[in-house]
Scaffold this motif. Structure first.
Motif, short mmCIF file in Angstrom:
data_model
loop_
_atom_site.label_atom_id
_atom_site.label_comp_id
_atom_site.label_asym_id
_atom_site.label_seq_id
_atom_site.Cartn_x
_atom_site.Cartn_y
_atom_site.Cartn_z
N ILE A 34 13.00 79.66 54.39
CA ILE A 34 12.34 79.22 55.40
C ILE A 34 12.58 80.80 56.76
N ILE A 35 11.93 81.80 56.97
CA ILE A 35 12.02 82.82 58.13
C ILE A 35 11.92 82.05 59.78
N TYR A 36 12.77 83.49 60.05
CA TYR A 36 12.08 83.57 61.77
C TYR A 36 12.00 84.34 62.02
N GLN A 37 10.09 85.04 61.94
CA GLN A 37 10.34 86.57 62.59
C GLN A 37 10.41 86.59 64.18
N VAL A 38 11.25 87.22 64.89
CA VAL A 38 11.25 87.24 66.25
C VAL A 38 11.28 88.56 67.11
N LEU A 39 10.46 88.56 67.74
CA LEU A 39 10.68 90.46 68.43
C LEU A 39 11.66 90.21 69.67
N PRO A 40 13.04 90.49 69.29
CA PRO A 40 14.29 90.55 70.97
C PRO A 40 13.60 90.76 71.77
N LEU A 93 9.18 72.10 58.90
CA LEU A 93 10.13 72.34 58.04
C LEU A 93 11.46 72.18 57.62
N ARG A 94 12.21 70.81 58.11
CA ARG A 94 12.73 70.17 57.82
C ARG A 94 12.36 69.80 56.83
N PHE A 95 11.57 68.52 56.45
CA PHE A 95 10.88 68.36 55.32
C PHE A 95 10.95 69.86 54.02
N ALA A 96 10.54 70.57 54.22
CA ALA A 96 10.12 71.81 53.61
C ALA A 96 12.12 71.93 52.63
N ASN A 97 13.47 72.04 53.46
CA ASN A 97 14.48 72.51 52.73
C ASN A 97 15.19 70.35 51.90
N GLU A 98 14.75 69.74 53.09
CA GLU A 98 15.86 68.20 52.52
C GLU A 98 15.13 67.54 51.87
N GLU A 99 14.15 67.57 51.07
CA GLU A 99 13.37 66.49 50.76
C GLU A 99 13.68 67.48 49.09
N LYS A 145 -4.98 73.04 64.68
CA LYS A 145 -5.78 72.82 63.86
C LYS A 145 -5.05 73.51 62.09
N ALA A 146 -4.17 74.57 62.10
CA ALA A 146 -3.65 75.13 61.39
C ALA A 146 -1.86 74.27 60.80
N ILE A 147 -2.60 72.82 61.76
CA ILE A 147 -1.03 72.22 61.21
C ILE A 147 -1.29 72.26 59.54
N PRO A 148 -1.88 71.53 58.66
CA PRO A 148 -2.26 71.51 57.47
C PRO A 148 -2.13 72.59 56.74
N ALA A 149 -2.62 73.73 56.45
CA ALA A 149 -2.32 75.23 56.64
C ALA A 149 -0.99 75.42 56.87
N ALA A 150 -0.17 74.87 57.89
CA ALA A 150 1.06 74.67 57.71
C ALA A 150 1.96 73.81 56.15
N ALA A 151 1.41 73.36 56.45
CA ALA A 151 1.96 71.94 54.86
C ALA A 151 1.79 72.83 54.07
N MET A 152 0.48 72.98 53.34
CA MET A 152 0.14 73.64 52.21
C MET A 152 1.23 74.72 52.47
N SER A 153 1.41 75.81 52.55
CA SER A 153 2.09 76.60 52.52
C SER A 153 3.90 76.61 52.17
N LEU A 154 4.41 75.28 53.19
CA LEU A 154 5.63 74.97 53.55
C LEU A 154 5.11 73.93 52.36
#
Length: 730
Positions: free
Chosen positions: A6-12, A459-465, A380-389
């Motif tokens: 799970i990658i966090y993209q950030v522009l410093p 995010l945590r479910f994705a790695n802990e489950e 509105k994008a929370i279900p899309a995030a869940a699907m992606s994860l």
């Protein structure tokens, strides 16, 4: 244990910039700039705690800018070939240097980057950085290249349009930027004192642009600020495009050496910009050498042509952007332009390389979810995030600010109001100004806190489950056609299973609540070897439990919130200890019990003590005992009451997650659990302020606690024991 990436993209440049002037087209002096040092140990720990495994630091390598660093021996760049005051992070001016904008001490900029790599690793995450292989800035010149390295273009013969010995492509005639000048008002009229700054940029002969413009007259929509690199492909051969890979083109060796240079600094992976504009033959050559020396390195490719996906996987890429497939599909579903059922087609067409597909909903090129150009609401994008994860085992990329609902609707300067967060300007987005800096999140709105808490759980479910992290997937859409109990235009359902752990995950993209009945076919029972039986299921978001009869071709009743996600976990062998917590006999008053959590953490922070080992929490009044190093003064006692009420007023969300003992966060101690504590624990989080294992009842957010009233204290000098008596007034 296999990790879900799970990658966090950030522009410093933007992250943690405390200067909130935000002047359109402002300079670095006016608008400020984020620094690598903004990523302190504490900030990185909070990012990791959010659920991220990798950080992609975007724009770290020195690139073209209008800011003058000549006093440090850094060449200045001509304004005509720089996009924005800050410049594009993808117009590299020195592949071996660090962007001076990001350094507190410009002379020590490389050291500051190396220290950030060390801090990121210490925080438990891996480092990804950009590799920009297709093009460089017009005025590329390395001042930091290692001894013996020849600069790009240094040995070119500019009289040859194409040669495998050349690093660039050359056109006939001088570079003509008249169209760009006409489109940029600042170059039409300028004062005498600015005349030197705005003297026309000259280049003779002209070199091809990064977007394959091979003549000398690029337009305003071309990548006119960049120069195309030559990998042995003659794009203008009289007989059509031709390839010249023997002997190995000069550029291959130079660019491979750059990858090795940064890998030697401890970088764990590269995100390769516009990878599909560079031939696969080079990638096979470079990744082979890179991974032979650094086997752990991850290589991510920005590839937009699905017909080329498998060629780039064979060439050594670990992950590829799933942009024109899954991203475009999910965007359409969120916007109501495509049915949720169309998700099935997108995963099926790349099923043979599914583990290589990188899912995302935002990045620096795409419009922000909350922008007026996407859907106007981050939730509105929370279900899309869940699907992606949750749908597959492949990685997910997350863009900084997404967790706080960044809108990207500012008019920053070169970027303009386009629904994207600028990569060209000095700026300070409101959502990132204090991101992960203030542990109380006091700068965030209630909506932002709720959004961040929701993403943290996902995010945590994705790695802990285990079932999500490593399990197999069964798409349920083919047996759930449109009916009054299920709408495939807005609903999506699937199963995940690993060993004896199974999960039913259901998504609702609709803007209203729904009562659903999800069919689970006999084929799914056979595929997962599930028996028909009554099971106890736990809904992970709420912690609620219910018994459900599993039958082949039977239905699973579900109550869905608007834009909701339901995750039902159950054990197919009915070994309920996997998800059942210890019996809880106390009849608790949730507001006081939640206040107990807050007071524990507050005392830890104020006095450096341990959490209370002796607490009696009741509706009328409560008592907690702490061992501290001194008797608190009256002022300190008053601070306890004041700070408790401040924390309550922040209205931090109270959330739950179920974890096994192998996935307990580092800051959570288990020494006070009973001997018979179950293997599965429930962690209770209060915003980012506190987390601890608990099976009690709590309010949904701290504002529901009421008012904290300190009734008094008792001090035992011999034991250094402080008993705090308090009550909750509602």
């Amino acid at each position: 244990m296999k990790e879900k990436v799970i990658i966090y993209q950030v522009l410093p440049r933007l992250f943690g910039n405390q200067n909130t002037t935000c002047k359109e087209n402002g300079t670095i002096e006016e608008n400020g700039c984020g620094k690598l040092n903004n990523f302190s140990d504490e900030v990185l720990a909070r990012i990791h705690d959010m659920g991220f495994t990798h950080i992609w630091y975007t724009g770290v390598i020195r690139h073209a800018t209008q800011t003058n660093y000549s006093s440090y021996g850094i060449p200045t760049q001509h304004a005509e070939v720089v996009k924005g005051k800050a410049g594009s992070p993808y117009a590299i001016t020195d592949y071996y240097d660090i962007d001076p904008d990001l350094a507190v001490n410009v002379s020590m900029r490389m050291k500051e980057w190396e220290q950030l790599i060390e801090r990121t690793h210490k925080a438990g995450m891996k480092v990804i950085m950009d590799f920009v292989p297709n093009h460089v800035a017009r005025e590329y010149h390395s001042i930091c290249k290692p001894t013996g390295v020849r600069d790009l273009g240094e040995d070119d013969d500019p009289n040859m349009h194409f040669s495998t010995k050349n690093n660039f492509y050359y056109a006939w005639g001088d570079l003509d930027l008249n169209e760009i000048r006409q489109s940029k008002p600042e170059f039409k009229a300028f004062s005498v004192k600015d005349a030197k700054i705005y003297e026309p940029y000259t280049e003779s002969p002209a070199r091809a642009t990064g977007n394959d413009r091979f003549d000398n007259r690029p337009g305003c929509n071309d990548w006119y600020e960049t120069v195309k690199l030559n990998y042995g492909v003659d794009y203008c051969d009289a007989g059509g495009r031709s390839y010249h890979y023997e002997p190995v083109p000069n550029t291959w060796g130079k660019m491979t050496d750059i990858l090795l240079f940064w890998a030697s600094k401890g970088v764990d992976g590269f995100r390769c910009d516009m990878a599909e504009m560079v031939p696969t033959a080079f990638w096979s050559y470079a990744t082979g050498i890179l991974k032979a020396k650094y086997p752990h390195i991850v290589v991510i490719g920005e590839v937009y042509d699905p017909n080329q996906y498998r060629n780039y996987v064979k060439a050594g890429f670990d992950y590829l952007y799933d942009k024109v497939g899954m991203y475009d599909c999910l965007r359409g579903v969120v916007r109501g332009e495509r049915p949720a059922a169309s998700i099935t087609h997108e995963w099926q067409v790349v099923d043979d390389i599914r583990d290589h597909m990188l899912y995302f909903l935002e990045n620096h090129d795409e419009q922000r979810i909350a922008s007026d150009f996407f859907c106007g609401s981050a939730m509105k994008a929370i279900p899309a995030a869940a699907m992606s994860l949750f749908f597959q085992k492949n990685p997910f990329m997350f863009y900084s600010g997404q967790e706080f609902g960044e809108k990207g609707m500012d008019k920053e300067g070169f970027s303009g109001t386009d629904g994207r967060t600028t990569i060209f300007d000095y700026w300070s987005p409101e959502t990132l100004t204090h991101a992960y800096q203030d542990s109380s999140d006091s700068a965030l709105s209630q909506e932002q806190k709720y959004l961040a808490a929701t993403y943290r759980q996902l995010l945590r479910f994705a790695n802990e489950e285990k079932a999500i992290r490593e399990g197999e997937t069964f798409d349920l859409m083919y047996v759930n056609p449109g009916s009054e109990n299920f709408d495939p235009r807005t609903n999506f359902a699937f199963l995940r299973k690993k060993d004896d752990e199974a999960m039913l995950i259901v998504l609702n993209f609709a803007q209203e609540a729904r009562q659903l009945q999800v069919c689970i076919p006999g084929h799914a029972f056979d595929f997962f070897q599930i028996t028909e039986e009554e099971v106890l299921v736990t809904e992970l978001f709420s912690g609620g439990k219910k018994k459900v009869e599993l039958k082949k071709d039977g239905v699973f009743p579900i109550s869905m919130d608007a834009n909701g996600v339901r995750i039902y976990k159950f054990n197919v062998k009915m070994e309920e200890s996997d998800i059942i917590l210890n019996e809880h006999h106390k009849e608790e008053f949730p507001p006081a019990h939640t206040a107990e959590h807050l007071l524990n953490q507050l005392m830890v922070r104020l006095f450096g003590c341990e959490r209370s080992r002796n607490a009696h929490i009741e509706r009328k009044k409560s008592k907690m005992t702490f061992v501290v190093d001194h008797k608190p003064t009256r002022q300190e006692e008053k601070e306890i009451e004041t700070e408790m009420n401040r924390l309550i007023e922040l209205d931090m969300p109270v959330t739950y997650e179920f974890v096994d003992r192998d996935h307990i966060p580092a800051n959570v101690k288990l020494d006070r659990l009973p001997d018979d504590a179950s293997e599965t624990l429930r962690l209770v989080r209060i915003g980012d302020y506190d987390v601890c294992p608990c099976i009690g009842k709590h309010v949904r957010s701290t504002a529901q606690i009421g008012k904290f009233v300190l009734l008094g204290t008792n001090w035992d000098e011999h034991a250094h024991s402080l008993r705090i008596r308090f009550k909750i007034v509602q």
